[in-house]
Design a protein around this motif. Structure first.
Motif, PDB file in Angstrom:
ATOM      1  N   ARG A 105       0.850  -1.188   0.000  1.00  0.00           N
ATOM      2  CA  ARG A 105       0.000   0.000   0.000  1.00  0.00           C
ATOM      3  C   ARG A 105       0.883   1.234   0.000  1.00  0.00           C
ATOM      4  NH1 ARG A 105      -5.417  -1.063   1.656  1.00  0.00           N
ATOM      5  NH2 ARG A 105      -5.647  -3.219   2.278  1.00  0.00           N
ATOM      6  N   VAL A 106       0.439   2.242  -0.735  1.00  0.00           N
ATOM      7  CA  VAL A 106       1.103   3.535  -0.698  1.00  0.00           C
ATOM      8  C   VAL A 106       0.159   4.475   0.043  1.00  0.00           C
ATOM      9  CG1 VAL A 106       1.920   5.499  -2.055  1.00  0.00           C
ATOM     10  CG2 VAL A 106       2.409   3.166  -2.822  1.00  0.00           C
ATOM     11  N   LEU A 107       0.612   4.955   1.183  1.00  0.00           N
ATOM     12  CA  LEU A 107      -0.139   5.927   1.955  1.00  0.00           C
ATOM     13  C   LEU A 107       0.178   7.305   1.390  1.00  0.00           C
ATOM     14  CD1 LEU A 107      -1.773   6.958   4.427  1.00  0.00           C
ATOM     15  CD2 LEU A 107       0.392   6.980   5.662  1.00  0.00           C
ATOM     16  N   VAL A 108      -0.860   8.056   1.049  1.00  0.00           N
ATOM     17  CA  VAL A 108      -0.692   9.406   0.518  1.00  0.00           C
ATOM     18  C   VAL A 108      -1.412  10.358   1.466  1.00  0.00           C
ATOM     19  CG1 VAL A 108      -1.111  10.943  -1.435  1.00  0.00           C
ATOM     20  CG2 VAL A 108      -0.655   8.509  -1.844  1.00  0.00           C
TER      21      VAL A 108
ATOM     22  N   VAL B 273      -7.527   7.371  -8.428  1.00  0.00           N
ATOM     23  CA  VAL B 273      -6.641   8.517  -8.255  1.00  0.00           C
ATOM     24  C   VAL B 273      -5.797   8.641  -9.511  1.00  0.00           C
ATOM     25  CG1 VAL B 273      -4.822   9.545  -6.844  1.00  0.00           C
ATOM     26  CG2 VAL B 273      -6.616   8.195  -5.755  1.00  0.00           C
ATOM     27  N   LYS B 274      -5.730   9.879 -10.035  1.00  0.00           N
ATOM     28  CA  LYS B 274      -4.963  10.156 -11.248  1.00  0.00           C
ATOM     29  C   LYS B 274      -3.924  11.236 -10.988  1.00  0.00           C
ATOM     30  CE  LYS B 274      -8.516   9.399 -14.799  1.00  0.00           C
ATOM     31  NZ  LYS B 274      -9.180  10.059 -15.934  1.00  0.00           N
ATOM     32  N   GLN B 275      -2.886  11.194 -11.809  1.00  0.00           N
ATOM     33  CA  GLN B 275      -1.899  12.279 -11.846  1.00  0.00           C
ATOM     34  C   GLN B 275      -1.559  12.499 -13.309  1.00  0.00           C
ATOM     35  OE1 GLN B 275       1.668  11.658  -9.581  1.00  0.00           O
ATOM     36  NE2 GLN B 275       2.376  13.734  -9.934  1.00  0.00           N
ATOM     37  N   ASP B 276      -1.665  13.730 -13.761  1.00  0.00           N
ATOM     38  CA  ASP B 276      -1.454  14.075 -15.170  1.00  0.00           C
ATOM     39  C   ASP B 276      -2.299  13.210 -16.093  1.00  0.00           C
ATOM     40  OD1 ASP B 276       0.437  16.047 -14.494  1.00  0.00           O
ATOM     41  OD2 ASP B 276       2.046  14.553 -14.451  1.00  0.00           O
ATOM     42  N   GLY B 277      -3.527  12.915 -15.658  1.00  0.00           N
ATOM     43  CA  GLY B 277      -4.453  12.129 -16.458  1.00  0.00           C
ATOM     44  C   GLY B 277      -4.218  10.630 -16.426  1.00  0.00           C
ATOM     45  N   GLU B 278      -3.162  10.183 -15.772  1.00  0.00           N
ATOM     46  CA  GLU B 278      -2.825   8.757 -15.701  1.00  0.00           C
ATOM     47  C   GLU B 278      -3.331   8.157 -14.386  1.00  0.00           C
ATOM     48  OE1 GLU B 278       1.114   5.900 -15.414  1.00  0.00           O
ATOM     49  OE2 GLU B 278       1.348   7.897 -16.246  1.00  0.00           O
ATOM     50  N   ILE B 279      -4.031   7.033 -14.482  1.00  0.00           N
ATOM     51  CA  ILE B 279      -4.525   6.334 -13.297  1.00  0.00           C
ATOM     52  C   ILE B 279      -3.331   5.727 -12.557  1.00  0.00           C
ATOM     53  CG2 ILE B 279      -5.950   4.437 -12.467  1.00  0.00           C
ATOM     54  CD1 ILE B 279      -7.711   4.922 -14.997  1.00  0.00           C
ATOM     55  N   LEU B 280      -3.241   6.000 -11.247  1.00  0.00           N
ATOM     56  CA  LEU B 280      -2.078   5.570 -10.472  1.00  0.00           C
ATOM     57  C   LEU B 280      -2.153   4.152  -9.935  1.00  0.00           C
ATOM     58  CD1 LEU B 280      -1.323   8.805  -8.423  1.00  0.00           C
ATOM     59  CD2 LEU B 280      -0.208   7.984 -10.506  1.00  0.00           C
ATOM     60  N   SER B 281      -3.351   3.650  -9.648  1.00  0.00           N
ATOM     61  CA  SER B 281      -3.480   2.332  -9.039  1.00  0.00           C
ATOM     62  C   SER B 281      -4.458   1.479  -9.833  1.00  0.00           C
ATOM     63  CB  SER B 281      -3.974   2.467  -7.603  1.00  0.00           C
ATOM     64  OG  SER B 281      -4.204   1.200  -7.028  1.00  0.00           O
TER      65      SER B 281
ATOM     66  N   ASP C   2       0.562  -4.756  -6.386  1.00  0.00           N
ATOM     67  CA  ASP C   2       0.968  -6.158  -6.294  1.00  0.00           C
ATOM     68  C   ASP C   2       2.450  -6.338  -6.003  1.00  0.00           C
ATOM     69  OD1 ASP C   2      -1.602  -7.160  -6.754  1.00  0.00           O
ATOM     70  OD2 ASP C   2      -1.334  -7.051  -8.921  1.00  0.00           O
ATOM     71  N   SER C   3       3.249  -5.302  -6.226  1.00  0.00           N
ATOM     72  CA  SER C   3       4.689  -5.443  -5.974  1.00  0.00           C
ATOM     73  C   SER C   3       5.252  -4.156  -5.380  1.00  0.00           C
ATOM     74  CB  SER C   3       5.443  -5.770  -7.271  1.00  0.00           C
ATOM     75  OG  SER C   3       5.512  -4.635  -8.108  1.00  0.00           O
ATOM     76  N   LYS C   4       6.350  -4.317  -4.681  1.00  0.00           N
ATOM     77  CA  LYS C   4       7.019  -3.162  -4.078  1.00  0.00           C
ATOM     78  C   LYS C   4       7.575  -2.244  -5.164  1.00  0.00           C
ATOM     79  CE  LYS C   4       9.555  -2.212   0.073  1.00  0.00           C
ATOM     80  NZ  LYS C   4      10.241  -2.796   1.213  1.00  0.00           N
ATOM     81  N   GLU C   5       7.988  -2.827  -6.294  1.00  0.00           N
ATOM     82  CA  GLU C   5       8.526  -2.035  -7.402  1.00  0.00           C
ATOM     83  C   GLU C   5       7.457  -1.114  -7.986  1.00  0.00           C
ATOM     84  OE1 GLU C   5       8.964  -5.519  -7.266  1.00  0.00           O
ATOM     85  OE2 GLU C   5      10.891  -5.187  -6.302  1.00  0.00           O
ATOM     86  N   GLU C   6       6.234  -1.661  -8.182  1.00  0.00           N
ATOM     87  CA  GLU C   6       5.127  -0.833  -8.677  1.00  0.00           C
ATOM     88  C   GLU C   6       4.847   0.307  -7.696  1.00  0.00           C
ATOM     89  OE1 GLU C   6       1.489  -2.874 -10.536  1.00  0.00           O
ATOM     90  OE2 GLU C   6       2.398  -4.423  -9.270  1.00  0.00           O
ATOM     91  N   ALA C   7       4.828  -0.019  -6.410  1.00  0.00           N
ATOM     92  CA  ALA C   7       4.560   0.988  -5.378  1.00  0.00           C
ATOM     93  C   ALA C   7       5.631   2.074  -5.396  1.00  0.00           C
ATOM     94  CB  ALA C   7       4.482   0.325  -4.001  1.00  0.00           C
ATOM     95  N   ARG C   8       6.909   1.683  -5.496  1.00  0.00           N
ATOM     96  CA  ARG C   8       8.015   2.661  -5.559  1.00  0.00           C
ATOM     97  C   ARG C   8       7.892   3.570  -6.778  1.00  0.00           C
ATOM     98  NH1 ARG C   8      12.303  -1.305  -4.327  1.00  0.00           N
ATOM     99  NH2 ARG C   8      12.328  -1.305  -2.088  1.00  0.00           N
ATOM    100  N   LYS C   9       7.554   2.979  -7.904  1.00  0.00           N
ATOM    101  CA  LYS C   9       7.406   3.755  -9.141  1.00  0.00           C
ATOM    102  C   LYS C   9       6.336   4.830  -8.967  1.00  0.00           C
ATOM    103  CE  LYS C   9       6.113   3.276 -13.977  1.00  0.00           C
ATOM    104  NZ  LYS C   9       5.571   2.409 -14.999  1.00  0.00           N
ATOM    105  N   VAL C  10       5.218   4.467  -8.372  1.00  0.00           N
ATOM    106  CA  VAL C  10       4.126   5.423  -8.178  1.00  0.00           C
ATOM    107  C   VAL C  10       4.507   6.482  -7.139  1.00  0.00           C
ATOM    108  CG1 VAL C  10       1.755   5.680  -7.358  1.00  0.00           C
ATOM    109  CG2 VAL C  10       2.320   3.932  -9.041  1.00  0.00           C
ATOM    110  N   VAL C  11       5.198   6.089  -6.077  1.00  0.00           N
ATOM    111  CA  VAL C  11       5.664   7.072  -5.082  1.00  0.00           C
ATOM    112  C   VAL C  11       6.547   8.105  -5.766  1.00  0.00           C
ATOM    113  CG1 VAL C  11       7.192   7.397  -3.102  1.00  0.00           C
ATOM    114  CG2 VAL C  11       5.413   5.654  -3.023  1.00  0.00           C
ATOM    115  N   ASN C  12       7.480   7.653  -6.602  1.00  0.00           N
ATOM    116  CA  ASN C  12       8.356   8.588  -7.324  1.00  0.00           C
ATOM    117  C   ASN C  12       7.559   9.480  -8.268  1.00  0.00           C
ATOM    118  OD1 ASN C  12      10.631   7.640  -6.036  1.00  0.00           O
ATOM    119  ND2 ASN C  12      11.132   6.185  -7.659  1.00  0.00           N
TER     120      ASN C  12
END
Length: 126
Positions: free
Chosen positions: A54-57, A81-89, A109-119
């Motif tokens: 989970r990514v807490l925002v 939730v979107k950022q710049d028109g792109e769905i984040l999750s 589903d993965s820590k890598e996906e979560a990290r990418k979205v956090v960045n």
């Protein structure tokens, strides 16, 4: 297959059917975020679902009331939730009550996906 196993399977299939039917009757509301709206993002391992992250925002205080109003007006709908028109999750939770405090979670589903979205949320390169 025993009678008990058949009964459990039948119940499981009924639940899936009801969930799928309910999902088609709901609307999806999207909340658009920008890096300057965010106070904190943090990855936490899901304690209930194995291999889920989970990514807490947490939004800045000036965005709390708008987010709370959006969730209050869309109870029983999906939240994306979107950022710049792109769905984040890839998963859209159902809003069950208004959400005060400007906090929400995104599931991955993965820590890598979560990290990418956090960045991405922070406006940083991958």
């Amino acid at each position: 297959m025993g009678q008990k196993a058949i009964s459990i399977l039948f119940l499981f299939l009924m639940i899936i059917s009801f969930q799928s039917q309910a999902q088609t009757e709901r609307d999806t509301v999207f909340y658009e975020i920008k890096p300057d709206m965010i106070v904190q993002t943090r990855i936490v391992e899901d304690e209930v679902q194995v291999d889920k992250y989970r990514v807490l925002v947490r939004l800045k205080k000036e965005y709390h009331s708008k987010f709370e109003q959006l969730t209050e007006e869309n109870i029983d709908n999906f939240l994306g939730v979107k950022q710049d028109g792109e769905i984040l999750s890839p998963s859209f939770p159902v809003i069950k009550a208004k959400i005060p405090g400007g906090r929400f979670l995104l599931l991955f589903d993965s820590k890598e996906e979560a990290r990418k979205v956090v960045n991405q949320i922070k406006g940083e390169d991958e």
